[in-house]
Design an enzyme around this catalytic site. Structure first.
Site, PDB file in Angstrom:
ATOM      1  N   ASP A  89       4.768 -10.045   5.715  1.00 52.80           N
ATOM      2  CA  ASP A  89       4.161 -11.123   4.982  1.00 52.80           C
ATOM      3  C   ASP A  89       5.285 -11.669   3.556  1.00 52.80           C
ATOM      4  OD1 ASP A  89       1.964 -10.376   6.581  1.00 52.80           O
ATOM      5  OD2 ASP A  89       1.444  -8.994   5.122  1.00 52.80           O
ATOM      6  N   GLY A 130       0.940  -1.215   0.132  1.00 55.87           N
ATOM      7  CA  GLY A 130      -0.147   0.021  -0.034  1.00 55.87           C
ATOM      8  C   GLY A 130       0.992   1.250  -0.039  1.00 55.87           C
ATOM      9  N   GLY A 147      -0.104 -13.051   7.693  1.00 57.30           N
ATOM     10  CA  GLY A 147       0.541 -13.393   6.225  1.00 57.30           C
ATOM     11  C   GLY A 147      -0.375 -12.598   5.343  1.00 57.30           C
ATOM     12  N   ARG A 192      -7.727 -27.636  20.247  1.00 57.90           N
ATOM     13  CA  ARG A 192      -7.619 -26.190  20.635  1.00 57.90           C
ATOM     14  C   ARG A 192      -6.938 -25.467  19.588  1.00 57.90           C
ATOM     15  NH1 ARG A 192     -10.529 -28.198  24.148  1.00 57.90           N
ATOM     16  NH2 ARG A 192      -9.863 -28.310  26.553  1.00 57.90           N
TER      17      ARG A 192
HETATM   18  O1  F6P Z   1       0.621  -6.932   6.700  1.00 58.99           O
HETATM   19  C1  F6P Z   1       1.278  -7.248   8.027  1.00 58.99           C
HETATM   20  C2  F6P Z   1       0.073  -7.686   8.801  1.00 58.99           C
HETATM   21  O2  F6P Z   1       0.644  -7.949  10.058  1.00 58.99           O
HETATM   22  C3  F6P Z   1      -0.680  -8.829   8.294  1.00 58.99           C
HETATM   23  O3  F6P Z   1       0.019 -10.154   8.434  1.00 58.99           O
HETATM   24  C4  F6P Z   1      -2.063  -8.863   8.930  1.00 58.99           C
HETATM   25  O4  F6P Z   1      -3.146  -9.236   8.292  1.00 58.99           O
HETATM   26  C5  F6P Z   1      -2.084  -7.377   9.060  1.00 58.99           C
HETATM   27  O5  F6P Z   1      -0.854  -6.534   8.898  1.00 58.99           O
HETATM   28  C6  F6P Z   1      -2.640  -6.858  10.545  1.00 58.99           C
HETATM   29  O6  F6P Z   1      -2.929  -5.397  10.522  1.00 58.99           O
HETATM   30  P1  F6P Z   1      -3.135  -4.692  11.665  1.00 58.99           P
HETATM   31  O7  F6P Z   1      -2.034  -4.201  12.548  1.00 58.99           O
HETATM   32  O8  F6P Z   1      -3.730  -3.343  11.046  1.00 58.99           O
HETATM   33  O9  F6P Z   1      -4.144  -5.534  12.581  1.00 58.99           O
END
Ligand code: F6P
Length: 357
Positions: free
Chosen positions: A138, A115, A181, A275
């Site tokens: 990721d 982004g 990820g 779990r």
């Molecule tokens: O892109 C990195 C990441 O940690 C992803 O693995 C995860 O889905 C997302 O960001 C979580 O974002 P936030 O910190 O906004 O919850």
């Protein structure tokens, strides 16, 4: 020359190593470094920034997060919904440019993921002297074989699996670990293999609960009474549904919750106590591994080299053990995903790991 640096998007182990590399290399050239706080937001008038001198970076290599702060929301967000792209409004770009001009910034180093690099590309097309540095746990950015932060996240997954293993074995349970990820399975695959998972579910390989249950029953018959399952947050359910939390402020979909769904289904299909555990942001925090410290530092040094050459609109890239650069346009809007039939998946299957297919 005066250069700017900002961290944008989610935090990531190794961000401070990049700052360390940039400040050190810029200092050698006699350049001044301005660090903008909280991502692009720091560019908005009156400007929120600090002059970074080498003594400001002493001891930061080992720190997680970023000393500059970051955000994955705000005025410069270009990724919305499930990957749709928006443009940063012209008046916001113009305001930020005024800060750049007033400070006399000759190069702006933007450390971010898909982004943030999309924003960087827009700014480059509007004439800004930008240089990208790829960042994400990721590891899903095209045009770089690895991003810093990934190795640290994988280490946390491995540590988590080592711990879950003892409970799984003691209680003869199925333990499900949900990992981050986004839409790529790299963290799950690397972490799962290194942590000794028996089942690894990733977005790139559709899975069937019946096949996983049959695998677990075969293990039972063979005398293995516990099973470790790693599931990537972005792995769609067999019906195709992505399991999500609420949308965050930037509007980008938040993944999460599949671990519990997988645990419930496997318990009912196998009759075994199951779990689930979600690692969540533990994967993003804490000290970077040595690999991420070195990679981050090298990325920072290369970004300064690119600024010296005037190679703008490029992103630092890691290829074949070498740090180089590629046009940002080659890196964004195209995720680097796990190859479902690639060597790594084949190797996992060869040692008996079930990929759910
Ligand atoms: O892109 C990195 C990441 O940690 C992803 O693995 C995860 O889905 C997302 O960001 C979580 O974002 P936030 O910190 O906004 O919850």
């Amino acid at each position: 020359m005066k250069i700017g640096i900002l961290n944008s998007g989610g935090d990531c182990p190794g961000l401070n190593a990049v700052i360390h590399g940039v400040v050190g290399a810029a200092n050698q050239r006699g350049w001044e470094v301005i660090g903008f706080r909280d991502g692009f937001e720091g560019l908005l008038p009156p400007g929120d920034y600090t002059v970074l001198k080498p003594h400001d970076t002493i001891g930061i290599l080992k720190l997680g997060g970023t000393i500059l702060g970051t955000t994955n929301k705000g005025h410069f967000t270009t990724k919305i919904g499930k990957g749709d792209i928006a443009e940063v409004p012209a008046e916001i770009v113009a305001k930020a440019k005024r800060t750049m001009d007033q400070l006399g910034i000759g190069a702006l180093i933007i450390v971010g993921g898909d982004g943030s690099l999309t924003t960087a590309l827009q700014l480059y097309h509007e004439g800004w002297p930008v240089i990208g540095v790829p960042k994400t746990i990721d590891n899903d950015l095209s045009a770089t074989a690895m991003t810093f932060g990934f190795d640290s996240a994988v280490s946390t997954v491995v540590d988590g699996l080592d711990r879950l293993h003892t409970t799984a074995a003691s209680h003869k349970r199925i333990m499900v670990l949900e990992v981050m990820g986004r839409h790529a399975g790299w963290i799950a695959l690397w972490g799962g293999i290194a942590g000794g998972a028996d089942v690894i579910l990733i977005p790139e390989i559709p899975f069937s609960f019946e096949k996983i249950a049959a695998f677990i029953k075969r293990r039972e018959a063979g005398g293995h009474h516990s099973t470790l399952v790693v599931v990537a947050e972005g792995a769609p359910m067999p019906e195709g549904e992505l399991v999500t939390l609420d949308a965050n402020c930037s509007g980008e979909v938040r993944l999460g919750g599949i671990g519990e769904r997988v645990a419930t289904r496997l318990q009912s299909l196998t009759g075994k106590e199951t779990r689930s555990c979600t690692l969540g942001h533990l994967q993003r925090g804490g000290a970077p591994t040595s690999l991420d410290r070195i990679l981050g530092m090298r990325f920072g040094v290369m970004a300064v080299n690119l600024a010296a050459e005037g190679t703008f609109g490029h992103m630092v890239s890691y290829q074949a053990y070498h740090v180089d650069s590629v046009p940002i346009s080659e890196a964004v809007n195209q995720l680097r995903l796990v190859q479902a039939d690639g060597e790594l998946v084949q190797a996992a299957k060869a040692v008996g790991i079930c990929m759910g297919d």
